[in-house]
Scaffold this motif. Structure first.
Motif, PDB file in Angstrom:
ATOM      1  N   ALA A  92     109.599  69.838 121.123  1.00 66.95           N
ATOM      2  CA  ALA A  92     109.136  70.577 119.946  1.00 66.95           C
ATOM      3  C   ALA A  92     110.312  70.913 119.036  1.00 66.95           C
ATOM      4  O   ALA A  92     111.355  71.361 119.500  1.00 66.95           O
ATOM      5  CB  ALA A  92     108.416  71.846 120.378  1.00 66.95           C
ATOM      6  N   LEU A 147     102.232  75.908 119.576  1.00 68.90           N
ATOM      7  CA  LEU A 147     102.582  74.511 119.367  1.00 68.90           C
ATOM      8  C   LEU A 147     101.655  73.847 118.360  1.00 68.90           C
ATOM      9  O   LEU A 147     100.443  74.094 118.352  1.00 68.90           O
ATOM     10  CB  LEU A 147     102.509  73.743 120.687  1.00 68.90           C
ATOM     11  CG  LEU A 147     103.557  74.100 121.724  1.00 68.90           C
ATOM     12  CD1 LEU A 147     103.255  73.379 123.036  1.00 68.90           C
ATOM     13  CD2 LEU A 147     104.953  73.760 121.236  1.00 68.90           C
ATOM     14  N   ALA A 170     105.888  67.078 117.807  1.00 70.49           N
ATOM     15  CA  ALA A 170     105.526  68.427 118.235  1.00 70.49           C
ATOM     16  C   ALA A 170     106.389  69.419 117.472  1.00 70.49           C
ATOM     17  O   ALA A 170     107.589  69.196 117.285  1.00 70.49           O
ATOM     18  CB  ALA A 170     105.734  68.586 119.737  1.00 70.49           C
ATOM     19  N   LEU A 209     107.222  73.733 116.907  1.00 70.21           N
ATOM     20  CA  LEU A 209     107.110  75.092 117.416  1.00 70.21           C
ATOM     21  C   LEU A 209     106.912  76.011 116.227  1.00 70.21           C
ATOM     22  O   LEU A 209     107.790  76.131 115.366  1.00 70.21           O
ATOM     23  CB  LEU A 209     108.372  75.468 118.196  1.00 70.21           C
ATOM     24  CG  LEU A 209     108.384  76.849 118.830  1.00 70.21           C
ATOM     25  CD1 LEU A 209     107.259  76.994 119.858  1.00 70.21           C
ATOM     26  CD2 LEU A 209     109.738  77.116 119.477  1.00 70.21           C
ATOM     27  N   VAL A 260     104.963  68.135 126.399  1.00 66.52           N
ATOM     28  CA  VAL A 260     105.684  68.769 125.319  1.00 66.52           C
ATOM     29  C   VAL A 260     106.610  69.809 125.939  1.00 66.52           C
ATOM     30  O   VAL A 260     106.182  70.652 126.733  1.00 66.52           O
ATOM     31  CB  VAL A 260     104.739  69.426 124.304  1.00 66.52           C
ATOM     32  CG1 VAL A 260     105.537  70.123 123.205  1.00 66.52           C
ATOM     33  CG2 VAL A 260     103.783  68.404 123.712  1.00 66.52           C
TER      34      VAL A 260
END
Length: 156
Positions: free
Chosen positions: A5, A82, A101, A103, A153
Motif C-alpha cells: 500500500a 485500504l 493499493a 492507504l 496487501v
C-alpha cells in the motif's frame, strides 16, 4: 501476488477516481465526479456502513465494480483504510498484474469512477463508519463481483 500500500494521493488515484477531502479553510469543495450516473432511471442511494477491521496482511480473491455508477466512500468515524483498484484486463475482469493499493487516512474519502474495479471496503486498525453514495436501479447491473487469484496487501 503481493501489493504494498502506498499513501493515497489525488495524483496517484486519478486514473481510478477522485480523492475526497474537506477544505482546510472555511468554504466548500465541489466534487462533480461523485455523482456519475449512466442510467437515467437509476436513483441516488445514500447508505451508512460500519465495518470491522481486517487483519494484515489482507488476503483476498474478490474485486467488484459498478458499471453504471460511481461509488463514493466518506469516512464518518474511521482510522486507516485500504483502497485497492485495478484497471481492466484485455480479456475482461480486473488486471491484477497492474493493481494498486493505497492507504487512506481517516480524513480522506474516495470516489471510484463508474466501471472501476475495486476491492470491497476494508478498514485495518479499528471499526469504522462510512457514508456511501451511488446510483442504483435494483437490477443485477448495480454490482458485479469477480473472483481473482489470491492477492495480499501489506503496509510499507
Amino acid at each position: 501476488m503481493r501489493l504494498i500500500a502506498e499513501p493515497l494521493t489525488a495524483e496517484a488515484f486519478a486514473p481510478f477516481g477522485e480523492v475526497l477531502a474537506a477544505p482546510d479553510a472555511p468554504g466548500r469543495v465541489h466534487i462533480e465526479g461523485a455523482l456519475a450516473n449512466r442510467r437515467p432511471h437509476a436513483k441516488p442511494t445514500l447508505y451508512f456502513t460500519c465495518k470491522a477491521p481486517s487483519a494484515l496482511p489482507l488476503t483476498s480473491t474478490t474485486m467488484e465494480r459498478h458499471l453504471h455508477s460511481s461509488q463514493s466512500f466518506v469516512p464518518m468515524d474511521a482510522g486507516q483504510w485500504l483502497v485497492i483498484v485495478a484497471p481492466h484486463a484485455e480479456r475482461g475482469g480486473p488486471d491484477m498484474a497492474r493493481a494498486r493499493a493505497f492507504l487512506a487516512r481517516p480524513d480522506q474519502g474516495v470516489t471510484y469512477g463508474a466501471d472501476v474495479w475495486h476491492h470491497p471496503l476494508t478498514v485495518i486498525d479499528r471499526p469504522a463508519r462510512f457514508a456511501t453514495f451511488m446510483w442504483k436501479d435494483g437490477t443485477p447491473a448495480d454490482d458485479e463481483f469477480f473472483e481473482v487469484a489470491p492477492f495480499e496487501v501489506h503496509l510499507p
